[in-house]
Design a protein around this motif. Structure first.
Motif, PDB file in Angstrom:
ATOM      1  N   ASN A   4      77.227 -59.539 -56.033  1.00 33.25           N
ATOM      2  CA  ASN A   4      76.916 -60.369 -57.203  1.00 33.25           C
ATOM      3  C   ASN A   4      76.677 -61.820 -56.799  1.00 33.25           C
ATOM      4  N   THR A  42      68.280 -58.078 -64.488  1.00 31.66           N
ATOM      5  CA  THR A  42      69.208 -58.501 -63.434  1.00 31.66           C
ATOM      6  C   THR A  42      69.537 -59.981 -63.595  1.00 31.66           C
ATOM      7  N   TYR A  44      69.531 -61.698 -66.363  1.00 32.18           N
ATOM      8  CA  TYR A  44      70.407 -61.855 -67.533  1.00 32.18           C
ATOM      9  C   TYR A  44      71.779 -61.204 -67.346  1.00 32.18           C
ATOM     10  N   ASN A  45      71.915 -60.326 -66.369  1.00 24.01           N
ATOM     11  CA  ASN A  45      73.249 -59.800 -66.037  1.00 24.01           C
ATOM     12  C   ASN A  45      74.114 -60.886 -65.401  1.00 24.01           C
ATOM     13  N   HIS A  46      73.465 -61.886 -64.832  1.00 18.55           N
ATOM     14  CA  HIS A  46      74.188 -62.940 -64.118  1.00 18.55           C
ATOM     15  C   HIS A  46      74.227 -64.274 -64.863  1.00 18.55           C
TER      16      HIS A  46
END
Length: 187
Positions: A4, A42, A44-46
């Motif tokens: 991540n 991806t 927006y996952n972070h």
């Protein structure tokens, strides 16, 4: 480094590269995702948005090293101030554009808040268990100093970082000596 963190760092580096090609306000999440080779999902996952990415970048470029240093060196932190300013200077194309945004989730507001957190950490460490000072007055001095220094760094970035980082780092020496001197005089 965790996966991540690697993705976050790569998105950050990609944004820094993209602003060399076009203005920050023209960079989109799609631009960053495509250049990084990941999906928008991806991204927006972070991060919530580009401004969240900007704040994460500042946190990891400047605040994490600063606070790690403060935790171990409450007596003299001007060296780390220089290193943090030098990091910003090395990425000045990015930071000079990023501080110009005003509004929700802005780097300017984030810098003010995190600088205050850093000064509180510094003064807590300096005070230790043996020193005392009127808490209300001390809080005023810490907020005043943190806000003044953050404002100077923001102005420095807005004006294109024309003053060398080593000269900018002197402001922390003056501020630290001022607060430490007041605490010492009271003890």
């Amino acid at each position: 480094m965790k996966r991540n963190d690697l993705v976050k760092r790569e998105l950050s580096n990609t944004l820094k590269s993209l602003i060399l090609e076009k203005p920050l306000e023209s960079v989109t999440v799609s631009d960053i995702s495509n250049a990084c080779g990941v999906s928008r999902g991806t991204f927006y996952n972070h991060y919530l948005d580009i401004y969240d990415l900007i704040n994460w970048t500042f946190e990891n470029d400047v605040i994490v090293p600063l606070q790690d240093f403060i935790r171990n060196h409450t007596d003299n932190w001007s060296g780390i101030t220089y290193e943090c300013l030098q990091k910003m200077y090395a990425d000045r194309d990015f930071y000079c554009q990023a501080v110009r945004f005003r509004g929700q989730n802005s780097l300017r507001d984030y810098m003010q808040a995190r600088n205050l957190d850093s000064w509180r950490l510094l003064i807590e460490g300096y005070m230790g268990d043996e020193k005392t000072f009127d808490p209300e007055t001390l809080d005023f001095f810490v907020r005043f100093t943190a806000q003044a220094i953050a404002s100077m760094v923001i102005q420095w970035a807005e004006e294109g970082m024309l003053t060398p980082p080593e000269k900018m780092a002197l402001m922390d020496c003056v501020a630290t000596r001022g607060i430490y001197g007041m605490i010492d005089d009271a003890n």
